[in-house]
Scaffold this motif. Structure first.
Motif, mmCIF file in Angstrom:
data_model
loop_
_atom_site.group_PDB
_atom_site.id
_atom_site.type_symbol
_atom_site.label_atom_id
_atom_site.label_comp_id
_atom_site.label_asym_id
_atom_site.label_seq_id
_atom_site.Cartn_x
_atom_site.Cartn_y
_atom_site.Cartn_z
ATOM 1 N N ARG A 17 1.276 48.893 9.863
ATOM 2 C CA ARG A 17 0.137 48.786 8.956
ATOM 3 C C ARG A 17 -0.236 47.336 8.666
ATOM 4 N NH1 ARG A 17 1.100 49.892 4.203
ATOM 5 N NH2 ARG A 17 3.360 50.240 4.157
ATOM 6 N N HIS A 18 0.545 46.397 9.204
ATOM 7 C CA HIS A 18 0.361 44.966 8.923
ATOM 8 C C HIS A 18 0.396 44.713 7.416
ATOM 9 C CE1 HIS A 18 -0.467 43.442 13.016
ATOM 10 N NE2 HIS A 18 -0.891 44.677 13.221
ATOM 11 N N ALA A 19 1.249 45.496 6.731
ATOM 12 C CA ALA A 19 1.453 45.271 5.303
ATOM 13 C C ALA A 19 2.200 43.961 5.066
ATOM 14 C CB ALA A 19 2.230 46.437 4.697
ATOM 15 N N ILE A 20 2.965 43.522 6.070
ATOM 16 C CA ILE A 20 3.603 42.208 6.056
ATOM 17 C C ILE A 20 3.225 41.498 7.351
ATOM 18 C CG2 ILE A 20 5.508 42.972 4.595
ATOM 19 C CD1 ILE A 20 7.282 43.081 7.062
ATOM 20 N N ALA A 21 3.409 40.177 7.369
ATOM 21 C CA ALA A 21 2.972 39.398 8.536
ATOM 22 C C ALA A 21 3.820 39.682 9.766
ATOM 23 C CB ALA A 21 2.995 37.913 8.212
ATOM 24 N N GLY A 22 5.107 39.959 9.574
ATOM 25 C CA GLY A 22 5.947 40.217 10.734
ATOM 26 C C GLY A 22 7.409 40.256 10.382
ATOM 27 N N ALA A 23 8.225 40.471 11.409
ATOM 28 C CA ALA A 23 9.674 40.504 11.244
ATOM 29 C C ALA A 23 10.330 39.968 12.503
ATOM 30 C CB ALA A 23 10.162 41.931 10.972
ATOM 31 N N ALA A 24 11.464 39.311 12.334
ATOM 32 C CA ALA A 24 12.287 38.836 13.444
ATOM 33 C C ALA A 24 13.677 39.411 13.245
ATOM 34 C CB ALA A 24 12.316 37.311 13.496
ATOM 35 N N LEU A 25 14.154 40.172 14.231
ATOM 36 C CA LEU A 25 15.359 40.980 14.062
ATOM 37 C C LEU A 25 16.314 40.787 15.227
ATOM 38 C CD1 LEU A 25 13.375 44.252 13.306
ATOM 39 C CD2 LEU A 25 14.247 42.649 11.593
ATOM 40 N N ASP A 26 17.586 40.603 14.888
ATOM 41 C CA ASP A 26 18.625 40.542 15.910
ATOM 42 C C ASP A 26 19.543 41.756 15.843
ATOM 43 O OD1 ASP A 26 20.128 39.099 18.006
ATOM 44 O OD2 ASP A 26 21.698 38.939 16.481
ATOM 45 N N VAL A 27 19.396 42.567 14.808
ATOM 46 C CA VAL A 27 20.284 43.715 14.587
ATOM 47 C C VAL A 27 19.442 44.938 14.249
ATOM 48 C CG1 VAL A 27 22.333 42.419 13.898
ATOM 49 C CG2 VAL A 27 20.586 42.935 12.196
ATOM 50 N N PHE A 28 19.982 46.112 14.595
ATOM 51 C CA PHE A 28 19.218 47.339 14.455
ATOM 52 C C PHE A 28 20.143 48.458 13.988
ATOM 53 C CE2 PHE A 28 17.627 44.568 17.707
ATOM 54 C CZ PHE A 28 16.305 44.395 17.315
ATOM 55 N N ASP A 29 19.525 49.516 13.456
ATOM 56 C CA ASP A 29 20.308 50.629 12.942
ATOM 57 C C ASP A 29 21.055 51.337 14.056
ATOM 58 O OD1 ASP A 29 21.191 52.290 10.855
ATOM 59 O OD2 ASP A 29 19.733 53.810 11.407
ATOM 60 N N ARG A 30 20.451 51.369 15.249
ATOM 61 C CA ARG A 30 21.105 51.962 16.413
ATOM 62 C C ARG A 30 21.029 50.962 17.559
ATOM 63 N NH1 ARG A 30 18.692 57.348 19.108
ATOM 64 N NH2 ARG A 30 16.991 55.882 19.527
ATOM 65 N N GLU A 31 22.167 50.700 18.168
ATOM 66 C CA GLU A 31 22.212 49.748 19.280
ATOM 67 C C GLU A 31 22.954 50.389 20.455
ATOM 68 O OE1 GLU A 31 23.851 46.043 17.887
ATOM 69 O OE2 GLU A 31 22.409 45.878 16.259
ATOM 70 N N PRO A 32 22.533 50.124 21.698
ATOM 71 C CA PRO A 32 21.402 49.273 22.057
ATOM 72 C C PRO A 32 20.062 49.905 21.703
ATOM 73 C CG PRO A 32 22.286 50.327 24.007
ATOM 74 C CD PRO A 32 23.237 50.647 22.889
ATOM 75 N N LEU A 33 19.074 49.056 21.460
ATOM 76 C CA LEU A 33 17.727 49.493 21.108
ATOM 77 C C LEU A 33 17.057 50.134 22.322
ATOM 78 C CD1 LEU A 33 16.016 49.158 18.489
ATOM 79 C CD2 LEU A 33 14.894 47.236 19.628
ATOM 80 N N THR A 34 16.234 51.148 22.081
ATOM 81 C CA THR A 34 15.478 51.796 23.151
ATOM 82 C C THR A 34 14.003 51.830 22.751
ATOM 83 O OG1 THR A 34 15.616 54.041 22.238
ATOM 84 C CG2 THR A 34 17.468 53.282 23.617
ATOM 85 N N PRO A 35 13.099 52.045 23.711
ATOM 86 C CA PRO A 35 11.672 52.128 23.379
ATOM 87 C C PRO A 35 11.365 53.210 22.343
ATOM 88 C CG PRO A 35 11.955 51.873 25.747
ATOM 89 C CD PRO A 35 13.322 52.088 25.180
ATOM 90 N N GLU A 36 12.194 54.242 22.297
ATOM 91 C CA GLU A 36 11.967 55.338 21.357
ATOM 92 C C GLU A 36 12.253 54.944 19.916
ATOM 93 O OE1 GLU A 36 13.742 55.748 24.270
ATOM 94 O OE2 GLU A 36 11.917 56.526 25.218
ATOM 95 N N ASP A 37 12.880 53.796 19.697
ATOM 96 C CA ASP A 37 13.222 53.394 18.331
ATOM 97 C C ASP A 37 12.031 52.895 17.536
ATOM 98 O OD1 ASP A 37 16.063 53.903 18.102
ATOM 99 O OD2 ASP A 37 16.330 52.384 19.641
ATOM 100 N N GLY A 38 10.891 52.664 18.184
ATOM 101 C CA GLY A 38 9.671 52.414 17.433
ATOM 102 C C GLY A 38 9.128 51.005 17.433
ATOM 103 N N PHE A 39 9.854 50.052 18.006
ATOM 104 C CA PHE A 39 9.376 48.673 17.989
ATOM 105 C C PHE A 39 8.453 48.355 19.171
ATOM 106 C CE2 PHE A 39 13.249 48.364 15.418
ATOM 107 C CZ PHE A 39 12.741 47.698 14.305
ATOM 108 N N ALA A 40 8.522 49.175 20.225
ATOM 109 C CA ALA A 40 7.702 48.932 21.406
ATOM 110 C C ALA A 40 6.226 48.965 21.028
ATOM 111 C CB ALA A 40 8.000 49.983 22.480
ATOM 112 N N GLY A 41 5.475 47.971 21.501
ATOM 113 C CA GLY A 41 4.043 47.922 21.251
ATOM 114 C C GLY A 41 3.636 47.186 20.000
ATOM 115 N N LEU A 42 4.585 46.869 19.124
ATOM 116 C CA LEU A 42 4.237 46.114 17.916
ATOM 117 C C LEU A 42 3.939 44.670 18.286
ATOM 118 C CD1 LEU A 42 6.896 47.440 15.366
ATOM 119 C CD2 LEU A 42 4.486 48.077 15.532
ATOM 120 N N ASP A 43 2.892 44.112 17.691
ATOM 121 C CA ASP A 43 2.489 42.746 18.032
ATOM 122 C C ASP A 43 2.904 41.728 16.983
ATOM 123 O OD1 ASP A 43 0.823 43.449 15.969
ATOM 124 O OD2 ASP A 43 -1.054 43.182 17.084
ATOM 125 N N ASN A 44 3.711 42.165 16.006
ATOM 126 C CA ASN A 44 4.100 41.257 14.925
ATOM 127 C C ASN A 44 5.610 41.279 14.689
ATOM 128 O OD1 ASN A 44 4.088 43.879 13.987
ATOM 129 N ND2 ASN A 44 2.983 43.436 12.086
#
Length: 362
Positions: free
Chosen positions: A288-315
């Motif tokens: 929703r671009h409610a915030i400018a962005g995020a930078a993340l090195d850790v995730f709730d489930r690892e390894p990360l997969t496209p199904e986790d929801g970050f794919a396609g985000l531009d911020n």
């Protein structure tokens, strides 16, 4: 306090793995002030580092009972007085089978693989080492710059053949010194990051439920603004960097209620643990671009997969849990650990013991 470690012969068992070798552990022990009469070496798991990563994640999420301890360890417990481990679990059942155990040492900062409560009930001190505070702090600083100045995003687009100069946050781009950085948690990593940000003259606010003001002063941070709640940090900061342990109390603690307080020009940085953030709420705020962005090195489930929801985000800038992965931090952690033990023995630093308040309740 722990003088017995140097005054009395110790029967030490070291449990290494694919990342921290038992041979390195033994060398570190024998180079320390500990009176190592006998050192037995055990290997946990196998040489497959992907398998290790899966076991590590299981322990971090589910605690010391989630994985079996090292094969061949059980027969050594009867006479073991000091147990040194990297990630091999130390559950209550292991502690109960070690009647002579007087200290547990671990070559890492996190305690998810050790039943610290069970050790405390036996008055067994647990000593850890913060092996990667500086690497993680430097990485967090790098993520701040990569995110706010579009370093990672512009690289990615150039590699795809696009000469792009406009980004979702283009209206917010400014120098780091023009932004207020808020740190939620001021432990070892947070402290190292704060020192570096202060040197760069970046405005800082910090919040920590267990804030050590004396330590702040010793590190030149006595004039840094302290706020009372994490909500204050999310409301006031342009960059929020998380430095919390993952516990039952902190799991999912950063959620929509926090993101709703952030300015549309603000960013989230997480190099701590993925589980402290409600990932679904974060992805929703980013979409929703409610915030400018995020930078993340850790995730709730690892390894990360496209199904986790970050794919396609531009911020968002994402990296595969590599903040602490320098060539020297993990393999040499036994020597850092034993230097910590030596400081306890020579300087009486009780605060270097994880459960010292329980052990030395006087």
């Amino acid at each position: 306090m722990l003088d017995f470690l140097k005054s009395e012969p110790q029967n030490i068992v070291v449990v290494g793995d694919a990342f921290v070798r038992p041979e390195t552990m033994e060398r570190a022990v024998r180079a320390s002030r500990v009176n190592a009469a006998e050192v037995s070496r055990v290997f946990w798991g196998n040489e497959d580092k992907d398998d290790f990563a899966a076991r590590q994640m299981n322990l971090e999420k589910n605690g010391p009972e989630a994985e079996p301890w090292a094969e061949g360890l059980a027969p050594l417990l009867k006479d073991c007085t000091v147990l040194m481990t990297h990630f091999s679990p130390v559950p209550r059942g292991l502690i109960d089978r070690a009647p002579k155990l007087r200290a547990v040492l671990t070559c890492r900062g996190g305690m998810e693989h050790i039943d610290v409560k069970a050790a405390g009930e036996r008055k067994i001190p647990v000593i850890n080492v913060i092996r990667n505070a500086v690497p993680v702090a430097e990485f967090a600083l790098g993520l701040m710059l990569a995110m706010t100045r579009n370093i990672a995003s512009s690289h990615h687009r150039l590699m795809e053949g696009e000469w792009l100069k406009e980004f979702p946050n283009s209206g917010f781009v400014s120098t780091l010194g023009s932004l207020t950085v808020g740190l939620v948690g001021l432990g070892n990593v947070g402290m190292e990051l704060a020192i570096r940000l202060k040197a760069l003259e970046v405005p800082l606010i910090v919040q920590d439920d267990y804030l050590d003001r004396d330590r702040m002063k010793r590190n030149g941070l006595g004039d840094v603004t302290i706020v009372e709640t994490k909500e204050d940090v999310f409301r006031l900061a342009d960059l929020v960097s998380l430095h919390l342990r993952l516990t039952p109390e902190t799991r999912g603690i950063i959620d929509q209620s926090c993101f709703s307080l952030m300015k549309p020009s603000s960013y989230l940085i997480n190099t701590a643990r993925g589980g402290i953030v409600n990932q679904a709420d974060l992805i929703d705020a980013l979409r929703r671009h409610a915030i400018a962005g995020a930078a993340l090195d850790v995730f709730d489930r690892e390894p990360l997969t496209p199904e986790d929801g970050f794919a396609g985000l531009d911020n968002v800038v994402i990296t595969p849990h590599i903040a602490g992965a320098t060539v020297d931090a993990i393999p040499n952690s036994p020597f850092l650990l034993m230097r910590t033990v030596d400081k306890i023995l020579t300087q009486g630093l009780k605060d270097r013991i994880v459960n010292y308040k329980e052990i030395f309740s006087d």
